[in-house]
Design a protein around this motif. Structure first.
Motif, PDB file in Angstrom:
ATOM      1  N   GLU A  69      44.908  34.436  37.108  1.00 26.41           N
ATOM      2  CA  GLU A  69      45.795  35.511  37.562  1.00 26.41           C
ATOM      3  C   GLU A  69      45.049  36.583  38.347  1.00 26.41           C
ATOM      4  N   MET A  70      43.747  36.626  38.241  1.00 25.38           N
ATOM      5  CA  MET A  70      42.974  37.625  38.981  1.00 25.38           C
ATOM      6  C   MET A  70      42.655  37.105  40.380  1.00 25.38           C
ATOM      7  N   PHE A  71      42.990  37.897  41.390  1.00 23.12           N
ATOM      8  CA  PHE A  71      42.612  37.572  42.766  1.00 23.12           C
ATOM      9  C   PHE A  71      41.125  37.877  42.943  1.00 23.12           C
ATOM     10  N   ARG A  72      40.357  36.869  43.293  1.00 25.71           N
ATOM     11  CA  ARG A  72      38.921  37.030  43.495  1.00 25.71           C
ATOM     12  C   ARG A  72      38.565  36.725  44.947  1.00 25.71           C
ATOM     13  N   LEU A  73      37.547  37.416  45.457  1.00 25.48           N
ATOM     14  CA  LEU A  73      37.102  37.180  46.825  1.00 25.48           C
ATOM     15  C   LEU A  73      35.647  37.593  46.958  1.00 25.48           C
ATOM     16  N   LYS A  74      35.068  37.281  48.095  1.00 27.33           N
ATOM     17  CA  LYS A  74      33.690  37.678  48.404  1.00 27.33           C
ATOM     18  C   LYS A  74      33.690  38.510  49.678  1.00 27.33           C
ATOM     19  N   ASP A  75      32.807  39.505  49.732  1.00 28.59           N
ATOM     20  CA  ASP A  75      32.684  40.259  50.973  1.00 28.59           C
ATOM     21  C   ASP A  75      31.704  39.543  51.902  1.00 28.59           C
ATOM     22  N   ARG A  76      31.433  40.145  53.048  1.00 28.86           N
ATOM     23  CA  ARG A  76      30.591  39.464  54.052  1.00 28.86           C
ATOM     24  C   ARG A  76      29.146  39.249  53.589  1.00 28.86           C
ATOM     25  N   LYS A  77      28.748  40.021  52.550  1.00 27.58           N
ATOM     26  CA  LYS A  77      27.396  39.857  52.008  1.00 27.58           C
ATOM     27  C   LYS A  77      27.351  38.863  50.859  1.00 27.58           C
ATOM     28  N   GLY A  78      28.518  38.304  50.511  1.00 30.65           N
ATOM     29  CA  GLY A  78      28.565  37.322  49.439  1.00 30.65           C
ATOM     30  C   GLY A  78      28.786  37.904  48.058  1.00 30.65           C
ATOM     31  N   ALA A  79      29.021  39.209  47.976  1.00 28.08           N
ATOM     32  CA  ALA A  79      29.241  39.847  46.679  1.00 28.08           C
ATOM     33  C   ALA A  79      30.631  39.488  46.152  1.00 28.08           C
ATOM     34  N   ASP A  80      30.721  39.208  44.850  1.00 29.51           N
ATOM     35  CA  ASP A  80      31.993  38.897  44.221  1.00 29.51           C
ATOM     36  C   ASP A  80      32.791  40.177  43.981  1.00 29.51           C
ATOM     37  N   LEU A  81      34.078  40.117  44.355  1.00 25.55           N
ATOM     38  CA  LEU A  81      34.983  41.254  44.208  1.00 25.55           C
ATOM     39  C   LEU A  81      36.292  40.770  43.603  1.00 25.55           C
ATOM     40  N   ALA A  82      37.074  41.718  43.121  1.00 27.34           N
ATOM     41  CA  ALA A  82      38.394  41.387  42.588  1.00 27.34           C
ATOM     42  C   ALA A  82      39.393  42.437  43.029  1.00 27.34           C
ATOM     43  N   LEU A  83      40.627  42.000  43.257  1.00 28.37           N
ATOM     44  CA  LEU A  83      41.727  42.934  43.447  1.00 28.37           C
ATOM     45  C   LEU A  83      42.211  43.355  42.062  1.00 28.37           C
ATOM     46  N   GLY A  84      42.333  44.646  41.840  1.00 26.60           N
ATOM     47  CA  GLY A  84      42.578  45.169  40.509  1.00 26.60           C
ATOM     48  C   GLY A  84      43.897  44.737  39.902  1.00 26.60           C
ATOM     49  N   MET A  85      43.806  44.080  38.743  1.00 25.81           N
ATOM     50  CA  MET A  85      44.990  43.782  37.939  1.00 25.81           C
ATOM     51  C   MET A  85      45.363  44.979  37.081  1.00 25.81           C
ATOM     52  N   THR A  86      44.336  45.716  36.678  1.00 27.18           N
ATOM     53  CA  THR A  86      44.456  46.879  35.819  1.00 27.18           C
ATOM     54  C   THR A  86      43.155  47.661  35.968  1.00 27.18           C
ATOM     55  N   HIS A  87      43.077  48.873  35.399  1.00 24.03           N
ATOM     56  CA  HIS A  87      41.949  49.742  35.727  1.00 24.03           C
ATOM     57  C   HIS A  87      41.208  50.291  34.503  1.00 24.03           C
ATOM     58  N   GLU A  88      41.266  49.594  33.362  1.00 26.68           N
ATOM     59  CA  GLU A  88      40.504  50.066  32.208  1.00 26.68           C
ATOM     60  C   GLU A  88      39.027  50.224  32.549  1.00 26.68           C
ATOM     61  N   GLU A  89      38.459  49.203  33.146  1.00 29.33           N
ATOM     62  CA  GLU A  89      37.032  49.231  33.461  1.00 29.33           C
ATOM     63  C   GLU A  89      36.684  50.361  34.437  1.00 29.33           C
ATOM     64  N   ILE A  90      37.547  50.605  35.407  1.00 30.27           N
ATOM     65  CA  ILE A  90      37.217  51.575  36.459  1.00 30.27           C
ATOM     66  C   ILE A  90      37.344  53.001  35.930  1.00 30.27           C
ATOM     67  N   PHE A  91      38.397  53.277  35.166  1.00 28.01           N
ATOM     68  CA  PHE A  91      38.513  54.607  34.564  1.00 28.01           C
ATOM     69  C   PHE A  91      37.374  54.855  33.566  1.00 28.01           C
ATOM     70  N   THR A  92      37.001  53.816  32.829  1.00 26.24           N
ATOM     71  CA  THR A  92      35.908  53.978  31.867  1.00 26.24           C
ATOM     72  C   THR A  92      34.595  54.257  32.583  1.00 26.24           C
ATOM     73  N   THR A  93      34.410  53.669  33.747  1.00 29.76           N
ATOM     74  CA  THR A  93      33.215  53.962  34.538  1.00 29.76           C
ATOM     75  C   THR A  93      33.164  55.439  34.919  1.00 29.76           C
ATOM     76  N   LEU A  94      34.308  55.999  35.304  1.00 28.60           N
ATOM     77  CA  LEU A  94      34.352  57.431  35.598  1.00 28.60           C
ATOM     78  C   LEU A  94      34.037  58.260  34.354  1.00 28.60           C
ATOM     79  N   ALA A  95      34.476  57.762  33.195  1.00 28.86           N
ATOM     80  CA  ALA A  95      34.264  58.500  31.947  1.00 28.86           C
ATOM     81  C   ALA A  95      32.799  58.565  31.553  1.00 28.86           C
ATOM     82  N   GLN A  96      31.933  57.800  32.227  1.00 27.28           N
ATOM     83  CA  GLN A  96      30.493  57.891  31.945  1.00 27.28           C
ATOM     84  C   GLN A  96      29.941  59.275  32.264  1.00 27.28           C
ATOM     85  N   GLU A  97      30.682  60.058  33.047  1.00 25.72           N
ATOM     86  CA  GLU A  97      30.236  61.413  33.380  1.00 25.72           C
ATOM     87  C   GLU A  97      30.664  62.443  32.338  1.00 25.72           C
ATOM     88  N   LEU A  98      31.457  62.049  31.344  1.00 28.52           N
ATOM     89  CA  LEU A  98      31.773  62.967  30.249  1.00 28.52           C
ATOM     90  C   LEU A  98      30.495  63.233  29.468  1.00 28.52           C
TER      91      LEU A  98
END
Length: 571
Positions: A92-121
């Motif tokens: 169900e997750m859309f996955r792709l690679k950028d021109r440098k070959g890095a693995d990326l995903a189109l966001g299904m949800t954002h728990e991981e991304i918001f938690t990354t921001l919370a590292q600054e708390l």
């Protein structure tokens, strides 16, 4: 807005491939157009309604202290690998690679991304926090259907709470629950809060908000006696007791050459389904596992996943089954199976005697099976699907099963993401504290569709005023009648001055076409200006929801409509 300037491509006939009511009416009313399966363009009317839904959600979240963000939709794979969900999310997750070959995903949800921001708390003084966004999500649904209800690209309101302790999380969860109740009431959606499985989100508890609809793919179980309600993936009941058949000293084999199903065994050999043990073979995290249920009960896969904390579950192949048990499906059982083969049994089988099950020889079954004596069950659990009419687990009232659409979901995530992604703050006592999280979602376009599912008739949509694209439709009749046009212009200007959202149907069309279109797109109120009424100094006001019409003096029409709109908004 003048209708002659607005893009509203209404259709006279129902689209052939539109299955859900909302799909059909949103297409016919010129709200949406499909680009490809699961992807829709929102046209001007839908954009207006969507904006009103978003504003209602925004107001209620502001009331509980939430702050709005906008986060990227394209995510680096590393963060999802850290949380362990890169593999769990599957296809169900859309996955792709950028021109440098890095693995990326189109966001299904954002728990991981918001938690990354919370590292600054940094400190306990920074908590609690509630952060949210309205963001496009992408899910590669295998079977998109029902218009906006099941799609592959949609807007989600997702919010996340960060607290120091469980009490803080409980409070944030309760505040979201109350906010969701207010949101859905304002949207006009009859939302039913139900207990639910947390699934791949993880966490200790979750609750879904479900809208009854024939277009839904989720079944909920609810009790009209005490209010108990749960998704079928979580629901329990009190199964009626079943008297056992006479037992035997040991299981006795008997030939069943033409009986490979529960129904065939019951019909051909007189063994009712409730006296049979159904044996399913599943591969759970790559381990072949036997699942036992009563013959008339169905397995809920999510209950199995939740019971074992499994990442992957699939039915075993015929080849895998034969290699492990020596027989094909239809003659399987757990009597005498190897000790290294895990056996799970549903609670409804506890203590049963005189049962019949497969002998692990093709065309042979065993009768007189005693569950405690003859089987080595490694774990007992509630694995079965609840059916309508079974007694409520709390009060005993007969349960009902309702088909629904999920419109909201709130989770107590715990510390799964903050621990994995290294979030901690300095506590009041000087020790490091890992914040505890909650996650809370509402699908915006799905909510739009569910308003239509709940508010329509045989003529079209019946929008609640709070989310209607326009509050009133002004319809002028009589081609070239200058007096009618002048009266229409005056009403149009005065309504706009009163901040009433008005759509003036100034098209050169027949009255029947205008009335049909206004009813189809669902504007809550209609003012009709015609030569006959104008001669008497009156206009006609029609309420879309009831069809009731009244004659109102022309000079009182604006205040009459204003009172209707304000009164509806205050309900």
């Amino acid at each position: 807005m003048r209708w002659s300037q607005l893009y509203v491509p209404t259709l006279r006939q129902d689209p052939a491939d539109a299955d859900a009511v909302s799909h059909r009416l949103l297409l016919r009313g010129g709200y949406i157009r499909q680009l490809m399966a699961g992807h829709y363009s929102l046209l001007p009317l839908a954009v207006r309604t969507r904006a009103k839904i978003i504003e209602i959600v925004r107001e209620e979240l502001a009331a509980i202290g939430a702050q709005e963000f906008i986060l990227p939709t394209l995510h680096p794979a590393e963060i999802w690998h850290k949380s362990g969900r890169w593999e769990v999310m599957g296809e169900e997750m859309f996955r792709l690679k950028d021109r440098k070959g890095a693995d990326l995903a189109l966001g299904m949800t954002h728990e991981e991304i918001f938690t990354t921001l919370a590292q600054e708390l940094r400190s306990y003084r920074d908590l609690p926090q509630i952060w949210y966004q309205f963001q496009t999500k992408y899910r590669d649904e295998p079977r998109p259907k029902s218009g906006l209800i099941r799609v592959r690209e949609f807007t989600m309101k997702d919010s996340y709470s960060f607290d120091l302790d469980q009490a803080g999380l409980d409070d944030a969860f309760d505040r979201h629950h109350a906010a969701y109740t207010r949101i859905f009431a304002r949207l006009g959606i009859p939302a039913i809060p139900v207990q639910a499985s947390s699934g791949s989100m993880g966490g200790s508890a979750s609750m879904e908000f479900m809208c009854p609809s024939d277009a839904g793919e989720d079944l909920i179980v609810r009790c009209t006696g005490c209010g108990y309600a749960a998704n079928v993936e979580k629901a329990t009941s009190r199964p009626a007791p079943v008297a056992d058949r006479p037992g035997l000293d040991a299981p006795e084999p008997f030939d069943t050459p033409d009986a490979r199903t529960i129904e065939e065994l019951a019909r051909q050999h007189g063994v009712p389904a409730e006296h049979q043990v159904k044996t399913l073979v599943q591969v759970v995290d790559e381990q072949l596992t036997l699942i036992l249920l009563r013959g008339d009960h169905a397995l809920v896969e999510q209950k199995l996943i939740d019971t074992l904390g499994a990442k992957t579950v699939r039915p075993a192949t015929v080849e895998e089954i034969r290699a492990a048990l020596g027989a094909s499906p239809g003659s399987l059982g757990a009597v005498g199976v190897p000790a290294d083969l895990p056996v799970l049994a549903d609670d409804a089988l506890r203590g049963r005697t005189g049962m019949t099950t497969g002998a692990n020889r093709d065309g042979v079954h065993l009768r007189g099976v005693d569950l405690d004596r003859d089987l080595s069950v490694g774990r007992w659990a509630d694995l079965r699907e609840v059916t309508a009419g079974e007694p409520c687990p709390n009060c005993g009232t007969a349960l009902e099963v309702v088909r629904t659409v999920e419109i909201g979901h709130i989770f107590k995530l715990g510390r799964k993401y903050t621990e994995t992604l290294g979030v901690s703050v300095l506590g009041a006592d000087g020790d490091r504290v890992v914040p505890i999280m909650g996650s809370y979602g509402i699908g915006i376009e799905r909510a739009l569709a569910c308003v239509v599912e709940s508010h329509h008739d045989d003529r079209g949509i019946v929008w609640p005023t709070a989310v209607a694209p326009f509050e009133v439709a002004l319809v002028t009749l009589g081609k070239g009648d200058q007096a009618v046009l002048d009266a229409g212009q005056e009403l149009y200007d005065r309504l706009r001055q009163e901040r009433v959202e008005v759509l003036w149907d100034d098209r050169d069309e027949r009255p029947g076409v205008k009335f049909s279109d206004v009813e189809l797109i669902g504007v809550p109120y209609r003012i009709t200006v015609g030569a006959r009424g104008l001669a008497a100094g009156t206009v006609e006001v029609t309420v879309r929801a009831t069809g009731a019409s009244s004659t109102v003096p022309l000079d009182e029409a604006v205040q009459h409509i204003r009172a209707l709109v304000v009164g509806q908004a205050q309900r």
